[in-house]
Design an enzyme around this catalytic site. Structure first.
Site, PDB file in Angstrom:
ATOM      1  N   HIS A  58       0.858  -1.186   0.000  1.00 46.95           N
ATOM      2  CA  HIS A  58       0.000   0.000   0.000  1.00 46.95           C
ATOM      3  C   HIS A  58       0.895   1.236   0.000  1.00 46.95           C
ATOM      4  CE1 HIS A  58      -3.986  -1.760   1.740  1.00 46.95           C
ATOM      5  NE2 HIS A  58      -3.383  -2.624   0.943  1.00 46.95           N
ATOM      6  N   GLU A  60       0.842   3.973   1.733  1.00 44.14           N
ATOM      7  CA  GLU A  60       1.258   4.449   3.053  1.00 44.14           C
ATOM      8  C   GLU A  60       2.432   3.645   3.605  1.00 44.14           C
ATOM      9  OE1 GLU A  60      -3.373   4.669   3.248  1.00 44.14           O
ATOM     10  OE2 GLU A  60      -1.857   3.568   2.124  1.00 44.14           O
ATOM     11  N   CYS A  88      -6.531   2.339   5.581  1.00 43.30           N
ATOM     12  CA  CYS A  88      -7.167   1.091   5.988  1.00 43.30           C
ATOM     13  C   CYS A  88      -6.634   0.688   7.371  1.00 43.30           C
ATOM     14  CB  CYS A  88      -6.869   0.015   4.950  1.00 43.30           C
ATOM     15  SG  CYS A  88      -5.147  -0.570   4.977  1.00 43.30           S
ATOM     16  N   CYS A  91      -2.740   0.105   7.353  1.00 43.07           N
ATOM     17  CA  CYS A  91      -1.963   1.343   7.218  1.00 43.07           C
ATOM     18  C   CYS A  91      -2.104   2.225   8.456  1.00 43.07           C
ATOM     19  CB  CYS A  91      -2.368   2.087   5.952  1.00 43.07           C
ATOM     20  SG  CYS A  91      -1.929   1.145   4.457  1.00 43.07           S
TER      21      CYS A  91
END
Length: 176
Positions: A58, A60, A88, A91
Site C-alpha cells: 500500500h 502508506e 485502511c 496502514c
C-alpha cells in the site's frame, strides 16, 4: 483556520495525487502518499499491490519505509503523512507504530477506512500513540480519481461480458 497550514496541506496533497496518478497509469487503485519532515518530502509512494501481487504494498506502508530509511529511524516523530484516501486498518496501524503525529487525507473510504469511517484507530486513547487528523484536503479531486478508476473497470467488465455473450450466441448459431 491557519492559512499557511491550509496551503502547505494542499501543496503536499498535490504531491500525493501525483503518486496516485502513477498508480493509475499502472492499472493500480490510484492511491498516493507522501511523508513530510521539516517541509521536505522524505517518503513517497503509490499503490503497487496488483503489480507486486503483495498485499502489503500500500502507498502508506511504502512511504513509511522510505521515510524511515531516509531519517535512519523507525520513529517518524515530527512528520506529517499526506494520503489521498483514508487509511485502511493495516496502514493506520503502521502509522501508529511509526509514531507519525499528524495525518492528512483526501477522500473518505466508507468500506475500509479506519481513521474516521469504520473506526477511529488514530484517535483511540487505548493505544500508546494518537495522531492529529485532518480530513478532506482536495477530497473532490482524490475522490473523483478513485470514482472514475472504478467506473472504468465496471464499464470494461460490462463490455467484456457483452462480447462473451455475443461470441456464445454466434457459436450457438453455428451449431445449428
Amino acid at each position: 483556520m491557519n492559512v499557511e497550514l491550509f496551503e502547505r496541506d494542499r501543496k503536499y496533497m498535490l504531491e500525493a495525487l501525483k503518486e496516485a496518478k502513477k498508480a493509475q497509469a499502472l492499472g493500480e487503485v490510484p492511491i498516493g502518499a507522501v511523508v513530510v519532515y521539516q517541509d521536505e518530502i522524505i517518503g513517497r509512494a503509490h499503490n503497487l499491490r496488483e503489480t507486486s501481487q503483495n498485499a502489503v504494498t500500500h502507498a502508506e506502508l511504502m512511504a513509511i519505509q522510505q521515510a524511515c530509511r531516509e531519517i535512519g529511524s523507525w520513529r517518524l516523530e515530527e512528520t506529517t503523512m499526506y494520503v489521498t484516501l483514508e487509511p485502511c486498518p493495516m496502514c493506520a496501524g503502521a502509522i501508529l507504530q511509526s509514531r507519525i503525529p499528524r495525518v492528512v487525507y483526501g477522500a473518505r473510504d466508507i468500506k475500509a477506512g479506519c481513521v474516521d469511517s469504520l473506526y477511529r484507530l488514530l484517535n483511540d486513547s487505548r493505544f500508546n500513540h494518537e495522531c492529529e487528523v485532518t480530513e478532506g484536503v482536495l477530497a473532490e479531486e482524490c475522490g473523483e480519481m478513485l470514482t472514475s478508476f472504478f467506473r472504468a473497470i465496471r464499464d470494461r467488465k460490462k463490455v467484456e461480458k457483452q462480447e462473451r455473450k455475443r461470441l456464445a450466441q454466434e457459436e450457438g448459431d453455428h451449431a445449428i
